[in-house]
Design a protein around this motif. Structure first.
Motif, mmCIF file in Angstrom:
data_model
loop_
_atom_site.group_PDB
_atom_site.id
_atom_site.type_symbol
_atom_site.label_atom_id
_atom_site.label_comp_id
_atom_site.label_asym_id
_atom_site.label_seq_id
_atom_site.Cartn_x
_atom_site.Cartn_y
_atom_site.Cartn_z
ATOM 1 N N GLU A 113 17.223 60.127 -19.223
ATOM 2 C CA GLU A 113 16.897 61.412 -19.469
ATOM 3 C C GLU A 113 15.429 61.767 -19.233
ATOM 4 O OE1 GLU A 113 19.009 62.492 -23.000
ATOM 5 O OE2 GLU A 113 17.384 62.081 -24.026
ATOM 6 N N THR A 114 15.041 63.070 -19.111
ATOM 7 C CA THR A 114 13.707 63.716 -19.017
ATOM 8 C C THR A 114 13.772 65.128 -19.353
ATOM 9 O OG1 THR A 114 12.174 63.674 -17.382
ATOM 10 C CG2 THR A 114 14.246 64.504 -16.454
ATOM 11 N N THR A 115 12.377 65.325 -19.643
ATOM 12 C CA THR A 115 12.049 66.611 -19.924
ATOM 13 C C THR A 115 10.620 66.733 -19.419
ATOM 14 O OG1 THR A 115 13.232 67.086 -21.912
ATOM 15 C CG2 THR A 115 11.467 68.533 -21.618
ATOM 16 N N ILE A 116 10.491 67.722 -18.370
ATOM 17 C CA ILE A 116 9.131 67.733 -17.625
ATOM 18 C C ILE A 116 8.369 69.065 -17.627
ATOM 19 C CG2 ILE A 116 8.303 67.412 -15.425
ATOM 20 C CD1 ILE A 116 10.440 65.845 -14.614
ATOM 21 N N ASP A 117 7.110 68.962 -17.972
ATOM 22 C CA ASP A 117 6.405 70.231 -18.030
ATOM 23 C C ASP A 117 5.866 70.508 -16.437
ATOM 24 O OD1 ASP A 117 4.480 72.252 -18.162
ATOM 25 O OD2 ASP A 117 3.577 71.452 -20.042
ATOM 26 N N TYR A 118 6.157 71.480 -15.675
ATOM 27 C CA TYR A 118 5.763 71.738 -14.183
ATOM 28 C C TYR A 118 4.358 71.884 -14.266
ATOM 29 C CZ TYR A 118 6.112 73.862 -9.981
ATOM 30 O OH TYR A 118 5.858 74.300 -8.545
ATOM 31 N N SER A 119 3.754 72.282 -15.182
ATOM 32 C CA SER A 119 2.230 72.563 -15.022
ATOM 33 C C SER A 119 1.615 71.298 -15.165
ATOM 34 C CB SER A 119 1.626 73.580 -16.041
ATOM 35 O OG SER A 119 2.066 73.099 -17.191
ATOM 36 N N GLN A 120 2.074 70.274 -15.694
ATOM 37 C CA GLN A 120 1.637 68.813 -15.996
ATOM 38 C C GLN A 120 1.969 67.789 -14.651
ATOM 39 O OE1 GLN A 120 -0.592 68.485 -18.495
ATOM 40 N NE2 GLN A 120 -0.170 70.879 -18.669
ATOM 41 N N VAL A 121 2.592 68.358 -13.642
ATOM 42 C CA VAL A 121 2.973 67.382 -12.513
ATOM 43 C C VAL A 121 2.337 67.939 -11.227
ATOM 44 C CG1 VAL A 121 4.798 66.478 -13.652
ATOM 45 C CG2 VAL A 121 5.196 68.536 -12.188
ATOM 46 N N SER A 122 1.893 66.883 -10.455
ATOM 47 C CA SER A 122 1.076 67.428 -9.284
ATOM 48 C C SER A 122 2.229 67.742 -7.958
ATOM 49 C CB SER A 122 0.547 66.156 -8.647
ATOM 50 O OG SER A 122 0.939 65.036 -8.558
ATOM 51 N N THR A 123 3.425 67.257 -8.056
ATOM 52 C CA THR A 123 4.328 67.685 -7.152
ATOM 53 C C THR A 123 5.660 68.116 -7.954
ATOM 54 O OG1 THR A 123 5.591 66.874 -5.273
ATOM 55 C CG2 THR A 123 4.808 65.343 -6.927
ATOM 56 N N PRO A 124 6.477 68.854 -7.452
ATOM 57 C CA PRO A 124 7.897 69.306 -8.099
ATOM 58 C C PRO A 124 8.661 68.027 -7.862
ATOM 59 C CG PRO A 124 7.317 70.926 -6.524
ATOM 60 C CD PRO A 124 6.159 69.931 -6.445
ATOM 61 N N LEU A 125 8.539 67.052 -6.985
ATOM 62 C CA LEU A 125 9.364 65.919 -6.974
ATOM 63 C C LEU A 125 8.808 64.599 -7.821
ATOM 64 C CD1 LEU A 125 12.019 65.010 -5.463
ATOM 65 C CD2 LEU A 125 10.800 63.901 -3.951
ATOM 66 N N TYR A 126 9.122 64.630 -9.215
ATOM 67 C CA TYR A 126 8.755 63.534 -9.916
ATOM 68 C C TYR A 126 9.658 62.445 -9.819
ATOM 69 C CZ TYR A 126 6.989 61.589 -14.391
ATOM 70 O OH TYR A 126 6.141 60.924 -15.152
ATOM 71 N N GLU A 127 8.766 61.131 -9.890
ATOM 72 C CA GLU A 127 9.316 59.743 -9.346
ATOM 73 C C GLU A 127 8.685 58.827 -10.463
ATOM 74 O OE1 GLU A 127 9.755 58.463 -5.459
ATOM 75 O OE2 GLU A 127 9.580 60.056 -4.749
ATOM 76 N N ASP A 128 9.448 58.023 -10.771
ATOM 77 C CA ASP A 128 8.876 56.881 -11.400
ATOM 78 C C ASP A 128 9.848 55.530 -11.308
ATOM 79 O OD1 ASP A 128 7.454 55.074 -13.154
ATOM 80 O OD2 ASP A 128 7.769 56.300 -14.983
ATOM 81 N N ARG A 129 9.444 54.369 -11.470
ATOM 82 C CA ARG A 129 10.483 53.293 -11.275
ATOM 83 C C ARG A 129 10.480 52.527 -12.700
ATOM 84 N NH1 ARG A 129 8.728 49.099 -7.135
ATOM 85 N NH2 ARG A 129 6.859 49.118 -8.211
ATOM 86 N N LEU A 130 11.554 51.887 -12.795
ATOM 87 C CA LEU A 130 11.947 51.261 -14.017
ATOM 88 C C LEU A 130 12.009 49.807 -13.539
ATOM 89 C CD1 LEU A 130 12.800 50.859 -16.912
ATOM 90 C CD2 LEU A 130 15.173 51.105 -16.184
ATOM 91 N N LEU A 131 11.122 48.940 -14.098
ATOM 92 C CA LEU A 131 10.732 47.541 -13.501
ATOM 93 C C LEU A 131 11.472 46.617 -14.421
ATOM 94 C CD1 LEU A 131 7.012 48.015 -12.833
ATOM 95 C CD2 LEU A 131 8.864 48.409 -11.138
#
Length: 514
Positions: A113-131
């Motif tokens: 799950e996630t909670t994202i602050d729009y002002s703290q991200v560089s692009t609206p499409l937020y990505e990460d990888r689970l390694l």
């Protein structure tokens, strides 16, 4: 023999206990992961979230297909502790995990799950990888979320108590507030998210107007909505969407953006118009998944409460439109799938409806009410509430479809009182299959009386394209084709999709196009 039987019993009990104990052991032998994990998803799309609003929880499975129990030395988010994703891996919460075991031919769950602050991200499409693991054995699952900025409208809070609405000097105990003058123009710059009920107007009933510009999206939280106060009004100025251009239709819906909630009724409250709210205009508005789409009160006068054009109302858990002694004009109106009725004009009023489609195929619970109701008293009153009879001054339904999955989809409820009850249905398809003969002697449903039923197609074939998904366009076998009253069509020359109607046109909000 008794001793032997007892010994046998104790031996079996002991062996059974060993089986249970061994099956519960956590210290089973494992080998290190060899990089051959399999996943139920290689990419997890968390549906769009609004800034600083938590998402739903999503999950996927990690499979060990081998014949050996394995240990995964390391599972981590690529962005580490700075990642906006939160995890639960095999019952353990965190962002970094070590020595996770999976039995042979077994699997574990991963929840995200996630909670994202729009002002703290560089692009609206937020990505990460689970390694999973590292080096040559490393595998990954991609996590993707679209985050939207928004205007948030919510009541204030004082000493931990949320503000409630005071109307006409009475505390309604409904959480919400009056919109400020600076908030009375909704633009399409970014969507609006509403918590509680926002009121157009003020405590003194001063005249205010809420203007909703083309392309606006309004998302209502649970138990939220709009109230248009006395002397105030709302103008919804949507227009037909044109391919290749910015979206111009307007949408009111719940704030759950996950695809699983696309068609879940009752996610938010209603748009309520008070008795002295006159001159409201709605054009190209889509209302989805409310409890009541539009709840319109009137004073029984000739003053128009609302004009509704080119509007669709889907999946209302109670009513699509509820007119209460109201004065409503509608054209190219589509209402489908409501828990009670698509349209109810009760306690009298005036209702002029042209080229509209009402179709109720509700399947979320038992429905024993018809799709379309007219009455000169409140059929939804409490049992202990007095019946108040008011004039049904006028109800004219032309070139329209009233249909659904019940045998009877039209209800006319007239009190024996002497109040007016004036209605006319013309050039319309009506579902009224009185197989039990319950209405044989009821003059309100005398379909041979051309003064109240003119050129009606009773129980015809509507041939909707896909009523279960709210697509009420008619197909080639529909009895609605070429059956509309011409002079009404000339008043509504284009259908809800902007297609010019032929003469004679098709009944309903949609013109058939081969």
């Amino acid at each position: 023999m008794k001793i032997k039987s007892k010994e046998t019993f104790l031996l079996l009990f002991f062996l059974f206990g060993l089986i249970i104990i061994s099956s519960c052991r956590k210290d089973f032998d494992t080998i290190l992961n060899t990089g051959k994990l399999e996943f139920s998803k290689d990419t997890v799309f968390l549906d769009t979230v609004f800034t600083n609003i938590g998402s739903s929880t999503y999950s996927f499975k990690v499979y060990n297909r081998s014949n050996n129990a394995i240990t995964i030395p390391k599972i981590r988010l690529e962005k580490g502790i700075d990642s906006n994703y939160r995890l639960n891996v095999d019952g353990i919460t965190g962002k970094d995990f070590e020595n996770i075991n999976i039995l042979a031919k077994d699997s574990i769950f991963v929840f995200v799950e996630t909670t994202i602050d729009y002002s703290q991200v560089s692009t609206p499409l937020y990505e990460d990888r689970l390694l999973f693991d590292s080096g040559d054995n490393m595998q990954s699952v991609t996590l993707i979320t679209l985050v939207q900025d928004a205007h948030f409208l919510y009541p204030s809070k004082s000493n931990g108590v949320i503000e409630t609405i005071i109307i006409d000097g009475v505390d309604t105990e409904v959480q919400g507030r009056f919109l400020n003058d600076s908030e009375l123009i909704f633009t399409d710059e970014k969507p609006y998210v509403v918590y509680g009920y926002m009121v157009v107007g003020d405590e003194s009933n001063a005249a205010k107007t809420l203007i909703v510009n083309p392309g606006v999206k309004v998302y209502f939280h649970q138990n939220s909505g709009l109230i248009i106060n006395n002397n105030s009004k709302m103008e919804v100025n949507g227009s037909l969407n044109v391919d290749g251009q910015e979206e111009t239709e307007i949408t009111f819906q719940g704030d759950r953006l996950e695809s699983d909630f696309d068609n879940i009724p009752g996610q938010w409250g209603q748009i309520l118009f008070r008795t002295k709210s006159f001159g409201n205009k709605i054009n190209y508005l889509n209302i989805k998944n409310a409890s009541i789409g539009l709840n319109i009160f009137g004073d029984g006068s000739n003053t128009n409460n609302i004009i509704i054009k080119n509007t669709k109302i889907y999946n209302s858990s109670f009513l699509g439109i509820w007119g209460n002694n109201a004065n409503i004009e509608a054209e190219n109106l589509v209402i489908s799938n409501a828990g009670v009725s698509c349209f109810a004009g009760v306690s009298g009023g005036s209702y002029i409806i042209k080229h509209s489609t009402f179709a109720n195929y509700w399947n979320s619970s038992l429905r024993n009410t018809p799709s379309f109701i007219l009455s000169n008293y409140n059929v939804f009153r409490r049992e202990d509430e007095e019946i108040v009879v008011l004039n049904l001054n006028e109800a004219i339904v032309s070139n329209s479809i009233i249909f659904g999955n019940n045998n009877i989809e039209l209800s006319l409820e007239k009190s024996d009182d002497q109040a007016n009850f004036n209605y006319l249905f013309q050039n319309s398809i009506i579902k009224f299959d009185d197989t039990g003969g319950n209405f044989t002697n009821n003059h309100l449903f005398d379909f041979t009386n051309i003064s109240i039923y003119k050129d009606i197609i009773l129980n015809g074939n509507v041939d909707f394209k896909d009523f279960l998904s709210n697509n009420l366009e008619i197909d080639a076998n529909s009895n609605a084709i070429n059956k509309a009253k011409i002079n009404i069509t000339q008043e509504v020359p284009f259908d809800i999709k902007g297609l010019q109607r032929a003469l004679p046109a098709d009944i309903g909000a949609y013109q058939f196009k081969n």
